[in-house]
Design a protein around this motif. Structure first.
Motif, PDB file in Angstrom:
ATOM      1  N   ASN A  96     -57.867 -53.859 -24.572  1.00 23.85           N
ATOM      2  CA  ASN A  96     -59.217 -53.870 -24.028  1.00 23.85           C
ATOM      3  C   ASN A  96     -59.317 -52.807 -22.939  1.00 23.85           C
ATOM      4  O   ASN A  96     -58.569 -52.839 -21.961  1.00 23.85           O
ATOM      5  CB  ASN A  96     -59.505 -55.270 -23.456  1.00 23.85           C
ATOM      6  N   ASP A  98     -61.270 -52.393 -20.559  1.00 23.18           N
ATOM      7  CA  ASP A  98     -61.544 -52.887 -19.208  1.00 23.18           C
ATOM      8  C   ASP A  98     -60.267 -53.114 -18.394  1.00 23.18           C
ATOM      9  O   ASP A  98     -60.287 -53.062 -17.174  1.00 23.18           O
ATOM     10  CB  ASP A  98     -62.314 -54.224 -19.260  1.00 23.18           C
ATOM     11  N   PHE A  99     -59.168 -53.388 -19.085  1.00 25.16           N
ATOM     12  CA  PHE A  99     -57.929 -53.724 -18.385  1.00 25.16           C
ATOM     13  C   PHE A  99     -57.032 -52.505 -18.157  1.00 25.16           C
ATOM     14  O   PHE A  99     -56.038 -52.594 -17.454  1.00 25.16           O
ATOM     15  CB  PHE A  99     -57.140 -54.782 -19.172  1.00 25.16           C
ATOM     16  N   THR A 144     -64.733 -57.812 -12.013  1.00 21.46           N
ATOM     17  CA  THR A 144     -65.296 -57.601 -13.353  1.00 21.46           C
ATOM     18  C   THR A 144     -66.272 -56.422 -13.348  1.00 21.46           C
ATOM     19  O   THR A 144     -66.166 -55.515 -14.180  1.00 21.46           O
ATOM     20  CB  THR A 144     -66.029 -58.875 -13.838  1.00 21.46           C
ATOM     21  N   GLN A 148     -65.699 -52.948 -15.297  1.00 21.31           N
ATOM     22  CA  GLN A 148     -66.672 -52.575 -16.328  1.00 21.31           C
ATOM     23  C   GLN A 148     -67.336 -51.237 -15.996  1.00 21.31           C
ATOM     24  O   GLN A 148     -67.647 -50.448 -16.893  1.00 21.31           O
ATOM     25  CB  GLN A 148     -67.720 -53.679 -16.492  1.00 21.31           C
TER      26      GLN A 148
ATOM     27  N   ASP B 129     -62.667 -61.468 -22.810  1.00 18.88           N
ATOM     28  CA  ASP B 129     -63.302 -60.431 -22.026  1.00 18.88           C
ATOM     29  C   ASP B 129     -63.020 -60.630 -20.536  1.00 18.88           C
ATOM     30  O   ASP B 129     -62.811 -61.747 -20.080  1.00 18.88           O
ATOM     31  CB  ASP B 129     -64.809 -60.529 -22.295  1.00 18.88           C
ATOM     32  N   ILE B 130     -63.026 -59.531 -19.806  1.00 17.55           N
ATOM     33  CA  ILE B 130     -62.725 -59.570 -18.372  1.00 17.55           C
ATOM     34  C   ILE B 130     -63.615 -60.556 -17.616  1.00 17.55           C
ATOM     35  O   ILE B 130     -63.191 -61.203 -16.666  1.00 17.55           O
ATOM     36  CB  ILE B 130     -62.829 -58.144 -17.763  1.00 17.55           C
ATOM     37  N   SER B 131     -64.856 -60.725 -18.070  1.00 21.59           N
ATOM     38  CA  SER B 131     -65.774 -61.605 -17.349  1.00 21.59           C
ATOM     39  C   SER B 131     -65.387 -63.083 -17.472  1.00 21.59           C
ATOM     40  O   SER B 131     -65.874 -63.926 -16.726  1.00 21.59           O
ATOM     41  CB  SER B 131     -67.197 -61.408 -17.855  1.00 21.59           C
ATOM     42  N   ARG B 133     -62.281 -64.062 -17.078  1.00 19.78           N
ATOM     43  CA  ARG B 133     -60.987 -64.204 -16.380  1.00 19.78           C
ATOM     44  C   ARG B 133     -61.266 -64.343 -14.897  1.00 19.78           C
ATOM     45  O   ARG B 133     -61.040 -63.417 -14.129  1.00 19.78           O
ATOM     46  CB  ARG B 133     -60.113 -62.979 -16.607  1.00 19.78           C
TER      47      ARG B 133
END
Lengths: 165, 262
Positions: A96, A98-99, A144, A148, B129-131, B133
């Protein structure tokens, strides 16, 4: 005659191994750092990087002897077309986008930073607060939103379609 | 008249039924607290204190963290309350006393006699998804390094310390960083472990006005012995390797019931 010419002369079949050794420049740098008495110098001397070229390759144009390469521990990945990638990093261990920044942010040989600290810096900056507010509808800066935002940024770099490169 | 007999019978039956349920109103909710008391055998765990494992190796501990997640509570009648997943991730850290008591709210009133939980983070959440976590799971918040940034996985269990049995070249330190949720699209190491702790006949009585506290013992000595004997000398540093599954098969047995306060 360059180092490469010299070595290539002696080996026409096997790939030529060119070894570059660090010169005094780094020594001066390390010496400059060691002026606090009693403190161990923790800067490790970089290892020379060996470059192998097949014998049918042309001579390098760049004058490597003026800037002998050393081994690095990190190599960045290409960042075009990230929109379509399923995995990231050379071993594909990430799934992912985002990470992805967490590694570079936290790693001691890269940014050696903590996201908490980055968020605190952003929160103390009125300009970033208003930018987060206009992008996300609230001034609150969370990990987040921060990650993002980085993903959006990297997604806009390059898409190869209709690109002039 | 028949009614003269029937009515008192009904009233008596209701009264008895009421006694049976100990006045539990199933519409009520309460909270339950679960305390994770880290120990080394009979001793309360303390950092930098010498203990001896089953192989006779002396060691001390300087770090002990683990994730507890996906908690389920079993009532005495066998029915289960599954804690809503979003509120079911906790990171227990030996150096943070507050983290050692996990509070679960909105638990239906009832008598509970077993607790089931995962040591680690389930695979689904590990790929969300990051949201999704947040809190203990936010990989950006550090959490004492309980996240591998190079393969996007949580470290489920982390224990570090010093032992003369560990090699001198790593300053006699030993490191156990165990994780692995089974892989994203191809199978990799899976160290997700679940355990059920039975309360040995005791009951945690959750009511609107009563919050029982269940006291669990978490014995680090089990990591070195139950069921597989693990020597620090043979395994001074275990991270993302095949042997980690042997370690997680042991640490899942660290958890046992001690007592409950109602």
């Amino acid at each position: 005659m360059s180092i490469i010419d010299n070595l290539r002369k002696h080996s026409t079949h096997a790939p030529v191994r060119v070894s570059f050794i660090l010169t005094g420049a780094l020594g001066v740098l390390v010496w400059g750092c060691s002026d606090s008495p009693g403190e161990q110098n923790i800067i490790k001397k970089p290892e020379p990087l060996e470059i192998s070229l097949p014998s049918n390759f042309p001579d390098p144009v760049y004058r490597l002897e003026n800037n002998p390469p050393t081994k690095g521990r990190r190599n960045s990945l290409p960042i075009q077309n990230l929109l379509f990638y399923k995995t990231f990093f050379w071993d594909g261990g990430m799934h992912n986008l985002d990470f992805v920044p967490l590694n570079a942010i936290g790693n001691e040989v890269e940014m050696d930073e903590e996201v908490d600290n980055i968020l605190a810096k952003l929160e103390n900056d009125a300009k970033y607060k208003s930018m987060f507010a206009s992008a996300y509808g609230s001034e609150e800066i969370t990990s987040t939103k921060f990650l993002q935002a980085l993903s959006q940024f990297s997604l806009t770099f390059e898409i190869s379609w209709q690109n002039s490169y | 008249m028949k009614n003269i007999i029937i009515l008192p019978t009904i009233i008596l039956a209701l009264a008895l039924a009421g006694c049976d349920d100990d006045d539990v109103n199933s519409n009520e909710t309460g909270s339950i607290r679960i305390e994770f008391d880290n120990r080394a055998g009979e001793a309360d765990l303390a950092f930098n204190t010498d203990y001896t494992n089953s192989s006779g190796e002396t060691f001390n501990i300087s770090k002990l963290n683990y994730y507890i997640s996906n908690i389920r509570l079993t009532k005495t009648d066998g029915t289960e309350f599954v804690v809503p997943q979003d509120s079911s991730y906790f990171l227990v850290m030996e150096d943070d006393e507050e983290s050692q008591v996990v509070t679960i709210n909105n638990v239906p009133a009832g008598d509970y006699n077993a607790i089931t939980f995962m040591i680690g983070v389930d695979s689904l959440r590990s790929t969300m998804d990051i949201s999704k976590r947040t809190g203990a799971l936010d990989p950006a918040q550090g959490h004492d390094g309980m996240y591998w940034t190079w393969n996007s996985g949580y470290i489920f269990f982390k224990m570090e310390g010093v032992s003369p049995a560990a090699p001198a070249e790593q300053e006699n330190k030993f490191y156990y960083h165990i994780g692995g949720y089974g892989g994203y699209d191809s199978p990799t190491l899976n160290n997700i472990r679940e355990t059920t702790v039975n309360m040995n006949g005791a009951r945690a009585e959750v009511r609107a006005n009563r919050s029982p506290q269940v006291h669990l013992h978490v014995d680090v000595l089990q990591l070195f012995s139950n069921p597989t004997s693990i020597k620090i000398a043979d395994h001074p540093s275990v991270m993302f390797s095949d042997f980690s599954t042997t370690m997680s098969a042991n640490y899942v047995n660290m958890f046992s019931f001690d007592h409950v306060h109602n």
